[in-house]
Design a protein around this motif. Structure first.
Motif, short mmCIF file in Angstrom:
data_model
loop_
_atom_site.label_atom_id
_atom_site.label_comp_id
_atom_site.label_asym_id
_atom_site.label_seq_id
_atom_site.Cartn_x
_atom_site.Cartn_y
_atom_site.Cartn_z
N MET A 1 20.43 33.65 -11.71
CA MET A 1 21.75 33.45 -11.11
C MET A 1 21.86 34.31 -9.84
O MET A 1 21.61 35.50 -9.88
N LEU A 2 22.20 33.67 -8.74
CA LEU A 2 22.32 34.34 -7.45
C LEU A 2 23.70 34.10 -6.86
O LEU A 2 24.36 33.10 -7.16
N VAL A 3 24.11 35.02 -6.00
CA VAL A 3 25.37 34.87 -5.28
C VAL A 3 25.06 34.52 -3.82
O VAL A 3 24.31 35.23 -3.15
N PHE A 4 25.64 33.42 -3.36
CA PHE A 4 25.44 32.95 -2.00
C PHE A 4 26.68 33.28 -1.17
O PHE A 4 27.81 33.11 -1.64
N GLU A 5 26.45 33.70 0.06
CA GLU A 5 27.55 34.00 0.97
C GLU A 5 27.35 33.23 2.26
O GLU A 5 26.29 33.29 2.89
N TYR A 6 28.40 32.51 2.65
CA TYR A 6 28.38 31.77 3.91
C TYR A 6 29.42 32.39 4.84
O TYR A 6 30.62 32.37 4.54
N LYS A 7 28.95 32.97 5.93
CA LYS A 7 29.84 33.58 6.91
C LYS A 7 30.07 32.58 8.04
O LYS A 7 29.13 32.19 8.74
N TYR A 50 34.15 28.44 -9.20
CA TYR A 50 32.93 29.19 -8.90
C TYR A 50 32.72 29.43 -7.41
O TYR A 50 31.59 29.49 -6.94
N TYR A 51 33.80 29.54 -6.68
CA TYR A 51 33.71 30.02 -5.31
C TYR A 51 34.98 30.79 -4.98
O TYR A 51 36.01 30.64 -5.63
N THR A 52 34.88 31.63 -3.97
CA THR A 52 36.02 32.41 -3.51
C THR A 52 35.81 32.75 -2.04
O THR A 52 34.72 32.56 -1.51
N ILE A 75 32.74 32.89 2.62
CA ILE A 75 32.89 32.07 1.42
C ILE A 75 31.72 32.40 0.52
O ILE A 75 30.56 32.38 0.95
N ARG A 76 32.00 32.70 -0.74
CA ARG A 76 30.94 33.04 -1.69
C ARG A 76 30.99 32.11 -2.89
O ARG A 76 32.07 31.66 -3.30
N THR A 77 29.82 31.88 -3.48
CA THR A 77 29.72 31.03 -4.66
C THR A 77 28.44 31.35 -5.42
O THR A 77 27.49 31.89 -4.84
N VAL A 78 28.43 31.03 -6.71
CA VAL A 78 27.22 31.14 -7.51
C VAL A 78 26.54 29.78 -7.66
O VAL A 78 25.52 29.67 -8.34
N LYS A 79 27.10 28.75 -7.03
CA LYS A 79 26.54 27.40 -7.11
C LYS A 79 25.79 27.11 -5.80
O LYS A 79 26.40 26.97 -4.74
N GLN A 80 24.48 26.99 -5.89
CA GLN A 80 23.67 26.79 -4.69
C GLN A 80 24.04 25.50 -3.98
O GLN A 80 24.12 25.46 -2.74
N GLU A 81 24.27 24.42 -4.75
CA GLU A 81 24.59 23.14 -4.11
C GLU A 81 25.91 23.21 -3.34
O GLU A 81 26.07 22.56 -2.30
N PHE A 208 27.98 38.85 -10.59
CA PHE A 208 28.52 37.49 -10.72
C PHE A 208 29.91 37.39 -10.09
O PHE A 208 30.23 36.40 -9.41
N SER A 209 30.72 38.43 -10.26
CA SER A 209 32.09 38.42 -9.74
C SER A 209 32.14 38.35 -8.22
O SER A 209 33.14 37.92 -7.64
N LEU A 210 31.06 38.78 -7.56
CA LEU A 210 31.02 38.71 -6.10
C LEU A 210 31.04 37.26 -5.62
O LEU A 210 31.49 36.96 -4.51
N GLY A 211 30.56 36.36 -6.47
CA GLY A 211 30.54 34.95 -6.10
C GLY A 211 31.67 34.13 -6.68
O GLY A 211 31.86 32.97 -6.28
#
Length: 230
Positions: A1-7, A50-52, A75-81, A208-211
């Motif tokens: 499980m990874l946390v993705f961040e899109y700036k 699952y995003y914030t 924008i962060r999420t744990v869902k890669q898609e 996990f909460s970061l995403g």
């Protein structure tokens, strides 16, 4: 499980007060999710998103975000898609209030956390309104821990043991409740700082909460957490 961040860098198409920022960003993301059927269904389902996301940066000293000015949002999420969808769709996406310009997608490194702290208010909704009027601090702590565990269990299709210490210390950074506009009403939340426990499951959940965010209304910008490594 990874946390993705899109700036993402956006240009505002109109000016508005800071209290309207989370609503503007939420609508921007919602309108992008509505462009493809699968992601529209995600938006419409009554379940964890699952995003914030946080609000505009830099902040404005006068509390007014300016038309024509460029700001950054994360924008962060744990869902890669979902992360890949946002990175593909938000560039040049336009709502009535802003337009996407450029963005950068990255994975937040999974390292030992010293603390996590909320940049946007953590919200716990109850039938009686703001939690401090009828709940104790330990009850509030139970709610945010249980909420986070439920998100984790649902996302990972598991059921973890709940008897562990999530953090060593909680600090409330606001002296009065923080107002959050939501669907023509105002919710009240809190800015919190959590000193992380070294327990492996606690570290996993805090990462996990970061995403996903802490508390509720994360898809509306509440409970967005920042972090500090050891």
């Amino acid at each position: 499980m990874l946390v993705f961040e899109y700036k993402l860098r956006v240009r505002l198409l109109k000016s508005f007060e800071y209290v309207k920022a989370s609503e503007a960003v939420s609508y921007f993301l919602d309108s992008a999710l509505g462009k493809e059927e699968d992601f529209l269904k995600l938006h419409e389902r009554r379940e964890y998103k699952y995003y914030t996301m946080d609000s505009f940066y830099p902040c404005e000293k006068d509390g007014i975000y300016k038309q024509g000015k460029i700001y950054a949002i994360r924008i962060r999420t744990v869902k890669q898609e979902l992360a890949e969808y946002f990175s593909r769709m938000l560039i040049h996406h336009t709502s009535g209030e802003m337009e996407g310009l450029t963005g950068e997608l990255r994975i937040i490194p999974k390292k030992q956390l010293e603390r996590v702290y909320s940049l946007t208010p953590v919200i716990i909704k109850t039938e009686k309104g703001y939690w401090r009027e009828h709940m104790s601090v330990p009850e509030f702590e139970d709610r945010i821990k249980i909420n986070l565990i439920k998100k984790y269990n649902q996302f990972n299709h598991t059921k973890i043991e709940e008897n562990f210490q999530l953090y060593n210390l909680i600090e409330f950074k606001n002296k009065v409740p923080v107002k959050v506009p939501y669907k023509n009403i105002t919710l009240l939340g809190d800015k919190i700082n959590l000193i992380a426990s070294n327990d492996p499951m606690a570290q996993e959940l805090l990462y996990f909460s970061l995403g996903t965010g802490f508390g509720e209304n994360n898809g509306r910008g509440a409970g967005f957490m920042n972090y500090q490594y050891i």
